[in-house]
Design a protein around this motif. Sequence first.
Motif, PDB file in Angstrom:
ATOM      1  N   LEU A  52      -5.818   9.250 -15.394  1.00 21.09           N
ATOM      2  CA  LEU A  52      -4.398   9.003 -15.119  1.00 21.09           C
ATOM      3  C   LEU A  52      -3.610   9.156 -16.420  1.00 21.09           C
ATOM      4  O   LEU A  52      -3.962   8.561 -17.437  1.00 21.09           O
ATOM      5  CB  LEU A  52      -4.205   7.596 -14.549  1.00 21.09           C
ATOM      6  CG  LEU A  52      -2.762   7.168 -14.267  1.00 21.09           C
ATOM      7  CD1 LEU A  52      -2.173   7.977 -13.104  1.00 21.09           C
ATOM      8  CD2 LEU A  52      -2.687   5.676 -13.944  1.00 21.09           C
ATOM      9  N   THR A  53      -2.553   9.945 -16.348  1.00 21.07           N
ATOM     10  CA  THR A  53      -1.726  10.203 -17.528  1.00 21.07           C
ATOM     11  C   THR A  53      -0.255   9.989 -17.171  1.00 21.07           C
ATOM     12  O   THR A  53       0.146  10.288 -16.046  1.00 21.07           O
ATOM     13  CB  THR A  53      -1.912  11.666 -18.002  1.00 21.07           C
ATOM     14  OG1 THR A  53      -3.295  11.946 -18.116  1.00 21.07           O
ATOM     15  CG2 THR A  53      -1.244  11.911 -19.350  1.00 21.07           C
ATOM     16  N   GLU A  54       0.498   9.484 -18.139  1.00 19.49           N
ATOM     17  CA  GLU A  54       1.947   9.419 -17.978  1.00 19.49           C
ATOM     18  C   GLU A  54       2.520  10.408 -18.988  1.00 19.49           C
ATOM     19  O   GLU A  54       2.373  10.220 -20.197  1.00 19.49           O
ATOM     20  CB  GLU A  54       2.449   7.993 -18.244  1.00 19.49           C
ATOM     21  CG  GLU A  54       3.766   7.677 -17.549  1.00 19.49           C
ATOM     22  CD  GLU A  54       4.954   8.349 -18.219  1.00 19.49           C
ATOM     23  OE1 GLU A  54       5.746   8.999 -17.509  1.00 19.49           O
ATOM     24  OE2 GLU A  54       5.078   8.249 -19.435  1.00 19.49           O
ATOM     25  N   ARG A  55       3.144  11.464 -18.477  1.00 14.67           N
ATOM     26  CA  ARG A  55       3.493  12.590 -19.349  1.00 14.67           C
ATOM     27  C   ARG A  55       4.536  12.240 -20.408  1.00 14.67           C
ATOM     28  O   ARG A  55       4.572  12.872 -21.460  1.00 14.67           O
ATOM     29  CB  ARG A  55       4.010  13.755 -18.489  1.00 14.67           C
ATOM     30  CG  ARG A  55       2.938  14.409 -17.628  1.00 14.67           C
ATOM     31  CD  ARG A  55       3.452  15.721 -17.082  1.00 14.67           C
ATOM     32  NE  ARG A  55       2.514  16.350 -16.180  1.00 14.67           N
ATOM     33  CZ  ARG A  55       2.603  16.288 -14.867  1.00 14.67           C
ATOM     34  NH1 ARG A  55       3.582  15.626 -14.300  1.00 14.67           N
ATOM     35  NH2 ARG A  55       1.716  16.896 -14.098  1.00 14.67           N
ATOM     36  N   ARG A  56       5.386  11.234 -20.166  1.00 13.47           N
ATOM     37  CA  ARG A  56       6.414  10.889 -21.156  1.00 13.47           C
ATOM     38  C   ARG A  56       5.854   9.984 -22.251  1.00 13.47           C
ATOM     39  O   ARG A  56       6.522   9.723 -23.246  1.00 13.47           O
ATOM     40  CB  ARG A  56       7.595  10.183 -20.479  1.00 13.47           C
ATOM     41  CG  ARG A  56       8.399  11.085 -19.550  1.00 13.47           C
ATOM     42  CD  ARG A  56       9.698  10.432 -19.145  1.00 13.47           C
ATOM     43  NE  ARG A  56       9.514   9.132 -18.509  1.00 13.47           N
ATOM     44  CZ  ARG A  56       9.901   7.979 -19.034  1.00 13.47           C
ATOM     45  NH1 ARG A  56      10.485   7.950 -20.201  1.00 13.47           N
ATOM     46  NH2 ARG A  56       9.703   6.836 -18.390  1.00 13.47           N
ATOM     47  N   GLY A  57       4.653   9.483 -22.033  1.00 13.88           N
ATOM     48  CA  GLY A  57       4.052   8.594 -23.034  1.00 13.88           C
ATOM     49  C   GLY A  57       4.660   7.212 -23.043  1.00 13.88           C
ATOM     50  O   GLY A  57       4.597   6.497 -24.040  1.00 13.88           O
TER      51      GLY A  57
END
Lengths: 153, 137
Positions: A52-57
């Motif tokens: 799981l990744t959140e692209r905006r960080g």
Amino acid sequence: MKRAARVWKTVLAVLCAAMVLSTTAQPEASYFTTVDLFVVSGTPVAAWQVELTERRGAMQIVGIERGDDSTFRDPPYYDRVAMTRSSTDRIVLASFSLSDAAQLQSGRVRIARVHVRMTGAAAADYEARLVAAGTADGRPIDAQLSIETQTER
Amino acid sequence: MDPTTEQPEILPAAMISRLRALDRAEPIVDPRTDRAVLEAARAYFDGRPAAARARRSRWAVPLGAAAAVLLAAVLMRPLVFQPLADDVDGSGSVDVLDVLALARMRAAAGDASGVTEARIEELAYRIVALDSARRVP
């Protein structure tokens, strides 16, 4: 004349201080949300691994729970070291069950819930990837992964 | 009787001198002919298309090198590309299915399987590690 100048200087100083305080004292906007991860498979799922990744960080993971199947480990395996560093804009989760195929769930199964603190006002931009999924006898499954988010407060 | 000394005594001197002249090495091709052949060859090869010559030289070396690398890779493969110890199911990648395979081995045979709970946990935590130093290769 001198008094007027002193008053002006005082007013100016107060205005400057107010301006500085108004720009620095604003707390960063944040909110809490949950991200539910679902595996969709026609065959019972005995093992899974997702990223799981959140692209905006802007994601900080604050908690992880297992899904609906109580035979799986609670919580799933995750990188504890990365969690303690709060650098969790990306996380890999994995879990397995040694139950028989008859006891395992198929269809749309919630495999994990991730509790997240998001910073900033912009909407989160999640990306979830199913790294692997398998049956009770260890065969890989070509399953689908989906996510659902729900803001807590 | 010695055969080497017999002939000069029998043959006439004129014949002997002519036979000796025949034995002498004579140039088959004189320098002028040699030069003419060389010039004709140069003219022939200079007249060939440049692209044909260039193509051969351009591909010969890379193809030869590629063939050598391929041969070396095939010969060295058993030595260099050892199967990963963590790739328990032999799928070519290390993931949760390898952890499941280890857990099933232990569940089936217990300690006799040689798989410990610690080994299962260690691999499980390595497949989810974000740090490249701890991650499964």
